[in-house]
Structures are given as structure tokens and as C-alpha cells.
Design a protein around this motif. Structure first.
Motif: not given
Length: 440
Positions: A14-34
Motif C-alpha cells: 500500500i502507498h499513500v494513494g491507496n491509503l487515501r481511498t482506504a481512509l475515506m471509506n473507513y471514516l465514512i463507515a465508522r462515522k455512520a456506525g456501519g
């Protein structure tokens, strides 16, 4: 329930470009309790390696991006083949036999005629006998999804309203001639069957999203909400794609970058909000809003990670870094004082070793010729036993004895004791230097 996924291919780290995608999806799920799914895109058996699967998991764990479940696309081939059969039955899937050279010639011809370089669907006119003859000559063909030539519209979470004319896009290849299922089909089937509600990925996928929307609808699925983040560039706006291999997360970790520094930067980079160091994941989740990100290319400078790392380390108690402090050789009874001295003067934890070496072994004195007599007189006044008050009382005594004051007093003493012009407060550092000398 909100469900997102991160779907890396295990063909590298994983590089920083992949991380951006991973982090955004992670934060969306966690913020919604999903639910956040780690989906390993390993349908390419030749390029996929288990060491990269392990590496992806290690990198996500290092960052604290914990997934709710893992899916492997290599274990879902039956589902993809069933979807392909359904598309065939519907007349939306057809076999094509052109070679790469033939396709290239067709594209060039279309461009010369001022037409978009899209596949001309010549394979739809082949008879069964012609197909059999081509298979005998060339082997199995590729399987293309037949797009409906209409506009494909959606409201993107970052880019806003998107409308793409499907006639300007080639019918996508979903299965290669060797039978390998490609990402476009596998991703659609997974997103549909796994109930993925939100997909965030790079803006280079916009056209791919348009074709996937038609495939999803053809298979009777519900379209997730799509958002396409901008692509990263270098600090001067240069293409970063060629450097991503040197920006692997494991390399940043080895360089001493702290997870929260990296996450704090990536959670805000490209948004209308300023980058702010966060102390924990809960703050990142609470402050995240996908709608605040823009479409413009986003500049990334890895050097920005080091001030954030330094600021983060300054907030940590000894308990958070006890292993690292002990690891450079600091005795337990000195650990607390040493960390309080060092934490404001390091960029990464890798710098601890140099400060301990100074405390343990001392430094080569840095004494200007005009200060030699002054230093000799000052050192004669330095008491054998020192504590936190010694620096103040000693420099006062030296001032009275020599008449020196201000920078002319303090700087030569610092340079003589540490060999450096800058560093920790001498009142904090001096007792450590003297204690270590006394122990030796």
C-alpha cells in the motif's frame, strides 16, 4: 446500514494513494456506525502474492484501520461466473476476437476521422461459424458488456452531478481470453451482493463507474453512492504516479512517521478544511466530511509528515514510548527525565539514539578561541552534584565571576557541553549529562 470497502490488489504494498481511498471509506463507515470491508482483489493468480496480502493487513493494522471482515475475490469465482452467464442470457455479453494490433488500428482510424476511439462492435455481426473459426485460429475471445447507448447520470459525492454519454465509451471487457475475470465485473458483483452503499475511489475511475452503473442495473442491483477523490501530485504539481512505489506505507513507517501524523494529513488533504493534528481516531472520524473535498489535483509532500510527527510525539507521555526509550539504552530510573528532555527536540523516534549518546558519552566540545578562558573558568564553578536548579544557579555564579550575560554567557556554555548551538533547555539536559558522567 452504511457499508464501505477497500479493495486493494495484492500485487504490491500500500502507498499513500491507496491509503487515501482506504481512509475515506473507513471514516465514512465508522462515522455512520456501519461496516468496513477489506476486500482482496486477487483474481489475477500470476501477480497476486500472499506476502502482499499480509503486508496490506499489517499496514492497515499499523494505522488502526480495523476492518469488520475480509473477503477474497479468488474465493468468489462462482458468483462472478454466474453473473456472466446471466448477462449472456440477457444478450448483454458478447465475445470479441480482435487482436491488440487490430484494435489499435481501429482506434487510429477513428481518431483520423474525428470520431471517438471506441470499439465498433464488429463482433456483434459475426456468425456462429465465423466465431468458431476465430476460436480455432486465435483461441477464446474476450467478453464485452454491451452498453446501452444513453446518458449515464449520477450525483458524485465530490465531483457533483456527472453525466457521461455511453456511446463515447467502449463496451468494457469483463473477461479476458484466458478466462480471467476482470475487476469491473468482480467489483460490481461484490458491491451488489455485499450491500456496499458507498464507494470512494480515485477520479481516474469516473468512466469505469459509468459502465459499472449500467452493469449493476442489468444485474438487478442497487447502485451505491459514488465519490471520486482527486489524484495526488508532488509538491510542485508534478505527477506522483511514478513515485508511489517509494511512498509505500511500510517505508514511511520505517522512516519514523507516526500513524496519527499520516492519518491527520490524509484525512484533510484536498479538502476545504485545514490540516490539523488529531490525537486519536475518534477525532478524525468526527471531523470527516466527504462533501468538503474538491476535484482539483491535490499536492502531497511527504516532508509535511515530519512536523506533524514531531508535534504528535511532543504530546506523548513516557508510557507511550517506553519501549523505544528503553531500546536505545536509557536506564529505567532516567527514562522519565530523558523523555521529557528529548520529546520536544526530535522529528521521529529514530532521533532518540543520538540524544542518549550525548547524555551517556558527552559530546565533543564546541569552543571558539575567544571563549576558551571563559569556559575554563565556568567549568571550574560547576558543582559536582547537579539537579534541575543547577543551570540557573551556575550561570548566575558564572555571570558574577566573568561579567558575561545574555547570549554571550549562555551560548558558549551550551556549545561546550553539548557540541550544538540548539537543543533542549539546558536546565533539563544538564542533570542528565552530569548523572551519566557520574555513573561512568
Amino acid at each position: 446500514m452504511t457499508t464501505t470497502r477497500f479493495a486493494p490488489s495484492p500485487t504490491g504494498y500500500i502507498h499513500v494513494g491507496n491509503l487515501r481511498t482506504a481512509l475515506m471509506n473507513y471514516l465514512i463507515a465508522r462515522k455512520a456506525g456501519g461496516t468496513f470491508i477489506l476486500r482482496i482483489d486477487d483474481t489475477d493468480p500470476e501477480r497476486s502474492k500472499e506476502e502482499y496480502v499480509d503486508g496490506i493487513k499489517q499496514d492497515l493494522e499499523w494505522l488502526g484501520l480495523q476492518w469488520d471482515r475480509v473477503e477474497r475475490q479468488s474465493e468468489r469465482l462462482e458468483q462472478y461466473n454466474a453473473a456472466a452467464d446471466k448477462l449472456r442470457e440477457m444478450g448483454r455479453f458478447y465475445e470479441a476476437f480482435e487482436t491488440p494490433v487490430e484494435l489499435d488500428l481501429k482506434r487510429k482510424k477513428q481518431l483520423n476521422m474525428g470520431k471517438p476511439p471506441v470499439y465498433d462492435r464488429a463482433a456483434l455481426n459475426l456468425s456462429d461459424a465465423e466465431k468458431d473459426a476465430l476460436r480455432a485460429e486465435r483461441g477464446n475471445g474476450v467478453w464485452r458488456f454491451k452498453l446501452d447507448h444513453e446518458r449515464i447520470d449520477w450525483t458524485d459525492g465530490i465531483l457533483g452531478d456527472i453525466s457521461i454519454d455511453a456511446s463515447s465509451v467502449s463496451d468494457p471487457v469483463l473477461i479476458r481470453g484466458d478466462g480471467q475475470l476482470l475487476y469491473t465485473l468482480a467489483s460490481v458483483v461484490d458491491d451488489t451482493e455485499m450491500g456496499v452503499t458507498d464507494v470512494v475511489r480515485g477520479s481516474d475511475h469516473v468512466t469505469n463507474t459509468a459502465t459499472q452503473i449500467q452493469i449493476i442495473k442489468a444485474l438487478g442491483g442497487d447502485c451505491p453512492r459514488f465519490a471520486h477523490h482527486s489524484l495526488l501530485t508532488g509538491p510542485q504539481g508534478e505527477a506522483l504516479s511514478k513515485r508511489l512505489g517509494t511512498l509505500a506505507l511500510r517505508d514511511l513507517r520505517e522512516a519514523g512517521v507516526q500513524p496519527m501524523a499520516l492519518l491527520s494529513l490524509m484525512a484533510r488533504l484536498g479538502s476545504s478544511d485545514p490540516v490539523e493534528l488529531r490525537s486519536d481516531m475518534a477525532q478524525l472520524i468526527d471531523g470527516f466530511d466527504i462533501n468538503r473535498f474538491g476535484a482539483a489535483p491535490t499536492k502531497f509532500d511527504e516532508q509535511d509528515l515530519y512536523p506533524l510527527t514531531a508535534h504528535y510525539l511532543q504530546t506523548l507521555p513516557l508510557s507511550a514510548v517506553a519501549d523505544q526509550v528503553s531500546g536505545v539504552g536509557v536506564p529505567g530510573e532516567l527514562a522519565e527525565a530523558f523523555w521529557l528532555m528529548a520529546r520536544g527536540n526530535i522529528s521521529t523516534l529514530k532521533d532518540l539514539g543520538a540524544w542518549w549518546q550525548l547524555c551517556r558519552d558527552g559530546a565533543e566540545p564546541l569552543i571558539d578561541d575567544e571563549d576558551r578562558e571563559f569556559i575554563a573558568e565556568a567549568m571550574a564553578l560547576l558543582p559536582d552534584d547537579v539537579d534541575g536548579d543547577t543551570w540557573g544557579s551556575w550561570t548566575k555564579a558564572v555571570k558574577e565571576a566573568t561579567g558575561r550575560k545574555g547570549k554571550g554567557l549562555f551560548m558558549p556554555l551550551r556549545k561546550a557541553l553539548t557540541g550544538q548551538e540548539r537543543g533542549p533547555e539546558m536546565a533539563v539536559l544538564l542533570p542528565l549529562l552530569q548523572v551519566i558522567k557520574a555513573r561512568g
